[in-house]
Structure formats: C-alpha cells, structure tokens
Design a protein around this motif. Structure first.
Motif, PDB file in Angstrom:
ATOM      1  N   ASP A   7      48.365  -3.143  24.506  1.00  0.00           N
ATOM      2  CA  ASP A   7      47.798  -4.376  25.041  1.00  0.00           C
ATOM      3  C   ASP A   7      46.718  -4.869  24.085  1.00  0.00           C
ATOM      4  O   ASP A   7      45.757  -4.146  23.810  1.00  0.00           O
ATOM      5  N   ALA A  58      44.350  -6.683  24.559  1.00  0.00           N
ATOM      6  CA  ALA A  58      43.048  -6.823  25.218  1.00  0.00           C
ATOM      7  C   ALA A  58      42.090  -5.702  24.807  1.00  0.00           C
ATOM      8  O   ALA A  58      40.861  -5.866  24.905  1.00  0.00           O
ATOM      9  N   TRP A  59      42.625  -4.570  24.314  1.00  0.00           N
ATOM     10  CA  TRP A  59      41.755  -3.475  23.892  1.00  0.00           C
ATOM     11  C   TRP A  59      40.931  -3.821  22.662  1.00  0.00           C
ATOM     12  O   TRP A  59      39.989  -3.098  22.308  1.00  0.00           O
ATOM     13  N   ASP A 110      39.086  -6.475  22.450  1.00  0.00           N
ATOM     14  CA  ASP A 110      37.930  -7.254  22.890  1.00  0.00           C
ATOM     15  C   ASP A 110      36.818  -6.349  23.400  1.00  0.00           C
ATOM     16  O   ASP A 110      37.065  -5.395  24.158  1.00  0.00           O
ATOM     17  N   THR A 146      36.552  -6.076  27.253  1.00  0.00           N
ATOM     18  CA  THR A 146      37.401  -5.111  27.957  1.00  0.00           C
ATOM     19  C   THR A 146      36.678  -3.781  28.132  1.00  0.00           C
ATOM     20  O   THR A 146      36.669  -3.201  29.220  1.00  0.00           O
ATOM     21  N   TRP A 147      36.058  -3.308  27.063  1.00  0.00           N
ATOM     22  CA  TRP A 147      35.349  -2.030  27.110  1.00  0.00           C
ATOM     23  C   TRP A 147      34.098  -2.121  27.989  1.00  0.00           C
ATOM     24  O   TRP A 147      33.787  -1.182  28.725  1.00  0.00           O
ATOM     25  N   ALA A 195      33.686  -4.076  30.577  1.00  0.00           N
ATOM     26  CA  ALA A 195      34.106  -4.119  31.976  1.00  0.00           C
ATOM     27  C   ALA A 195      34.587  -2.763  32.458  1.00  0.00           C
ATOM     28  O   ALA A 195      34.439  -2.412  33.629  1.00  0.00           O
ATOM     29  N   LEU A 196      35.165  -1.980  31.543  1.00  0.00           N
ATOM     30  CA  LEU A 196      35.687  -0.670  31.929  1.00  0.00           C
ATOM     31  C   LEU A 196      34.571   0.347  32.141  1.00  0.00           C
ATOM     32  O   LEU A 196      34.605   1.130  33.099  1.00  0.00           O
ATOM     33  N   PRO A 221      37.083  -4.796  36.308  1.00  0.00           N
ATOM     34  CA  PRO A 221      38.108  -5.727  35.811  1.00  0.00           C
ATOM     35  C   PRO A 221      39.137  -5.090  34.893  1.00  0.00           C
ATOM     36  O   PRO A 221      40.235  -5.624  34.744  1.00  0.00           O
ATOM     37  N   SER A 222      38.804  -3.983  34.251  1.00  0.00           N
ATOM     38  CA  SER A 222      39.723  -3.366  33.290  1.00  0.00           C
ATOM     39  C   SER A 222      40.495  -2.206  33.891  1.00  0.00           C
ATOM     40  O   SER A 222      41.115  -1.427  33.154  1.00  0.00           O
ATOM     41  N   LEU A 266      44.300  -2.195  32.966  1.00  0.00           N
ATOM     42  CA  LEU A 266      44.545  -1.771  31.585  1.00  0.00           C
ATOM     43  C   LEU A 266      44.439  -0.256  31.448  1.00  0.00           C
ATOM     44  O   LEU A 266      45.217   0.383  30.740  1.00  0.00           O
ATOM     45  N   LEU A 267      43.458   0.316  32.125  1.00  0.00           N
ATOM     46  CA  LEU A 267      43.254   1.753  32.047  1.00  0.00           C
ATOM     47  C   LEU A 267      44.437   2.497  32.649  1.00  0.00           C
ATOM     48  O   LEU A 267      44.876   3.507  32.111  1.00  0.00           O
TER      49      LEU A 267
END
Length: 545
Positions: free
Chosen positions: A148, A150-151, A153, A156-157, A159-160, A246-247, A250-251
């Motif tokens: 993805d 998005a990783w 950005d 992303t990190w 938010a995770l 939010p992430s 993705l995780l």
C-alpha cells in the motif's frame, strides 16, 4: 509572711525565657556568618566540588552502549562468547533496528569511538556500516509500500502510533505556535508493536528538536519499516486487532502479508557491509562494555583490560600508564627535594640579612612571577639544547668536545631543571616566612653553651624551620605532580608526566572517561601521600610564618 520568690526560668527584658532568647541570638549570628561566606561556598562548589564529582562520574559512566543499542544489548546478554561463534540471527535483527536508528541520530560514530578505545578498528567499522545501514530499511520499505503506497506518508505512521490527544494537538499546531507538542504513543500500539513504537518515539523527538516540519508531514525513517516488519512477524492477530486509529486497516492488511515475506538475513547484510560484524572479537567487546557503569577506564589506567576471560594485563607495548604514574611521583619528589636543597640556603640568607638588603634580594626571588610560565620554559629550551648557551659555554671552556655535546633537553634532566627553576620561589617564600620568626638569640645562646656552629644549627635552628619545610614541600609537590606544560615542552618522551596523557585524552583523543580515571587515580595518590605526610610529620606543623 509567705515566701513569694519566683523560682521559674530566668527571662529576658521582653519576657522570653533567657535560654530561648540566647539560642535565637546565636542562630541569627550563625545565619549572618553563613550569609557572609555563602558566595565563597558557592564559588568553591561550582569550581571545585562539581568538577571533581563530574570527573568521578565520567570515570565509570558507560551509558552510551546500552542507550544506543538497547535491544541488541538485551539479546546479547544471553550469548555465550566461549563458543567461538558470532551471535544468532535475532541479535543481528535487533542490531538492524538499533543501528539504523543510531545512524539517523548520528550516534553510531560516538559509539564506535567509545568501543574503539577497547578494540581498535571498531570506529571505522561503525562508520562504514553507518553509510550502508539504510539499505536494510529501504528493502523493507519497498515491500511494505508495494502492499500500500500509504506507508510512504508520515501521516500514516503518526495515525498508527500516536495517541488521539497527540494527533489532535498536532492538527491544531502551526510553526507560529512555537515548539511542537511532545509525542505520546498509542497504548495499544506500544503493546503490539514495541520496536516500532520505540523507533517512532525517537523519530518524533528528533523531528521536534529540528522543528522544521511536524512529525505528521516528515518522511518516515527507513528503520521504521524494518522495525514494523519484525513486529508484524511476531505479533499475534489479537494484539494487532486491538490497535485502533485511522491506520488500523492498513496495519491489519500488513499483518496478514508480512509473515509471507521472504525472511531477510540481517547477519549477512551486516557482514556484507563489514566483515568485522562476523568476528567474535567485535561482539565480545560490545558484550563486555554493555553495562551502564564500567570499571574499564580504571583498568586501562593501570594497564589492565576487561576481556571475556576476566581481567588481564594489556599487551606489553600498550603498558604505559603505571610507568608514567611512577615517573610522575618520583620525579615530583626529586624536584621538590631540589627546590628544598637550593631554597633553604637562600631563605636562610634572606632571613638573616638586614631588612633593606633582604627586600632587594626578595625582588629577585619574586621576579619569575612577573614572567610568563611559557616564556620561562622556552628560555630553558634555548639554554639546554645541544646548540644552546650551556653547551656553547662548555665547548668554549674545553670541558666538552664539540662533536659530543651534552643532551640536556627532551629528557628527564631537562624536566627536572626547568621545573625546579619554576617551583623554587614556592619553596623559598614559606621557608623565609618561618625563618624570619626564629630569634637569632637562640643560636647565640647555643654557642655560648659550647655548641659548635653545626650543632647549634642542627639541634636548635633546623627543628624550628621544619614547619616551613613542610609547607614548601607540600606546595611544590602538589604543583609538580600536576604540571604538564613544562614537561611537554622540555621533557620529550622520557620526561613527560601522567598529566600530559590526561591532557592528551581530553583535548586530542577525546577519551574523557580514561582521562577522568587517570585524574581520579592521581587525586587518590596525592591524598594518600598527604595522609602519610600527616602521620609522619603532622599537618599541624605546617606553617607559613
């Protein structure tokens, strides 16, 4: 008539019990006295006590290893170096995370320099590895971003791994507000992704310090991908499912895909960057000095070293410090004795001359204080060199052949001569001040009772001058044992003191821990000799007149 005499406590004029009033007055006097000496106490504390305490701490402090490679050190503690084989793959995996993070913070070179003191060659290995360490993270980044984009950005990190409160604060923050909000981690992310959370905390701290962009907008470090891959390879689905934010989606997707990735051989990656990572000696050094406090500096200061087999002597060609300590002690004593031998007759003459003549001659004694130490030492270089004044005079007198001029400098003789000249006034002044208080009538009385000149001097005069000898000897010895400018200029390789090595490690090699250990041992030696002197002579007998 009944007795009405008051038998209670005595009282002051204001009715307060006299004992209490006196105690209050005494307390006020003590506070006033303390206020008067407070500036001096503060000055002594800042300029004397604090530096010595800092020196003592630096002589055992070794936190850089465990702080820079925390995960590696933890796993390395269970490695058995006696097998003769390098650690297993998990240690290299932890090293991949720790080393990349250290390289981002520019700490890997500092660690390499520290370990290079114990194992020469590690500094270059750490520097070389630092130039290629990011390649490990880039390989992991490529695989995750293919899952993805998005990783890539920073948002992303953030938010995770960031807490909801921190994310809210960052959303409201702008550069005009000043310093960025302090990072706080998401609790469930810290539990499920410990490596990644630790690295991101360091990442957010560095970004906050640089204050260019927010952590949300900054491109993530490559090491974050390495840490995330390792965490996802071992994390349970339940722990990953507990991570919100939010992430979270993705995780979950990455958690399902990462176990299917081809494993990275971190050991091979490090050995490819430098073969030293495959050698047992390198890892033994890291393991031996992984503790936060170490006796290693003190061991080095006495020509010993810490090894996996225990404490042992350093190689013979590296054993220099004990020799320098002994040289410093005995040469300082010899210089002090030379000062006493030359200074005692001068002080006696000054003390027994007329005041007007003595004052003129005293100016000659004090004259060196009006000349720079560097100038006086440089003058001896001119005097003592083979083409210098003294050798020229000896050749002119025919006492020395021109082809066999005396070597008077860049050796112990040069150091003794130059330092005796420099320290001589410090011996003469205490002797003179004490001798001036000895009545001349004592010698006349001894002679009138039949004593010879020598007996009168040795039995009557000399014992009364001992306090001045003690004061001058302590003063000269303490100054001599810590000198480094004069030995450096005229001592060559045979006449330098331990203080020259301390100065070298502070200003050139930057091995402050070893310098602190050498300084601590030197301080201990001085205090021990001071204690012995007190027991033999008695410090109460030291007087300045």
């Amino acid at each position: 008539m009944s007795d009405t005499t008051d038998t209670g406590p005595m009282r002051a004029a204001d009715g307060t019990p006299l004992k209490k009033s006196l105690a209050r007055a005494l307390r006020r006097q003590k506070l006033r006295a303390l206020a008067l000496i407070a500036p001096l106490l503060f000055f002594v504390l800042v300029t004397f006590v604090v530096p010595i305490a800092d020196m003592l701490f630096r002589s055992v402090e070794n936190q850089i290893v465990s702080d820079t490679l925390p995960h590696t050190v933890r796993l390395l503690s269970s490695w058995d170096s006696s097998t003769g084989e390098a650690p297993d793959e998990p240690v290299y995996a932890a090293l991949a995370v720790d080393f990349q993070a250290a390289a981002e913070e520019k700490n890997h070179t500092k660690l390499g320099t520290r370990l290079n003191y114990e194992n020469p060659g590690l500094s270059s290995m750490f520097r070389k590895t630092g130039r290629g360490a990011d390649d490990i993270g880039k390989a992991s980044a490529k695989r995750l971003t293919e899952l993805d984009p998005a990783w890539k950005d920073g948002a992303t990190w953030a938010a995770l791994l960031g807490s909801d409160d921190w994310l809210a604060n960052m959303a409201e923050w702008s550069k005009d507000d000043g310093r960025q909000p302090r990072f706080s981690a998401r609790a469930e992310a810290t539990s499920a992704l410990p490596l990644t959370s630790d690295v991101y905390t360091a990442f957010a701290r560095v970004v906050r310090t640089e204050d260019k962009k927010s952590a949300v907008e900054t491109k993530p470090w490559p090491v974050l991908y390495t840490a995330l891959e390792q965490d996802l390879a071992t994390a349970s689905p339940e722990a990953l499912a507990a991570v919100g934010g939010p992430s979270a989606g993705l995780l979950q997707a990455a958690g399902a895909a990462v176990p299917g990735f081809e494993p990275i051989s971190y050991k091979q990656a490090f050995v490819d960057m430098d073969k030293g990572w495959g050698e047992v000696d390198s890892w033994q050094t890291i393991q031996s000095y992984a503790a936060r406090y170490t006796p290693g500096y003190f061991l080095n200061a006495v020509d010993l070293e810490k090894s996996p087999d225990g404490i042992q002597q350093r190689p013979e060609q590296q054993q220099i410090y004990l020799m320098l300590f002994w040289r410093t002690i005995w040469m300082s004593m010899l210089i002090t004795f030379c000062c006493l031998l030359l200074g005692y007759p001068v002080a006696w003459i000054l003390a027994n001359l007329r005041a007007s003549t003595a004052n003129v001659l005293m100016i000659l004694v004090l004259l060196p204080f009006w000349t720079s130490l560097l100038v006086r030492t440089s003058a001896w270089k001119v005097m003592l060199q083979q083409q210098g004044v003294i050798n020229d005079i000896l050749v002119w007198l025919g006492l020395v052949d021109d082809a066999s001029r005396l070597v008077l400098i860049n050796n112990q003789f040069g150091t003794i001569v130059a330092m005796t000249h420099i320290l001589l006034p410090f011996m003469i002044l205490p002797l003179y001040s004490v001798m001036k208080t000895i009545p001349p009538s004592y010698l006349r009385a001894a002679k009138s009772l039949g004593a010879t000149n020598w007996t009168a001097f040795w039995r009557v005069y000399f014992p009364q001058s001992v306090p001045g000898i003690g004061a001058g000897s302590i003063l000269c010895y303490i100054l001599a044992i810590g000198y480094y400018i004069t030995p450096e200029l005229v001592g060559g390789t045979q006449g330098v003191f331990i203080s020259n090595r301390i100065a070298f490690h502070i200003s050139s090699s930057l091995n402050w821990g070893l310098a602190a250990a050498l300084g601590t041992i030197l301080l201990g030696a001085v205090l021990l000799l001071y204690y012995v002197y007190d027991k033999i002579v008695g410090i109460d007998n030291v007087k300045l007149g």
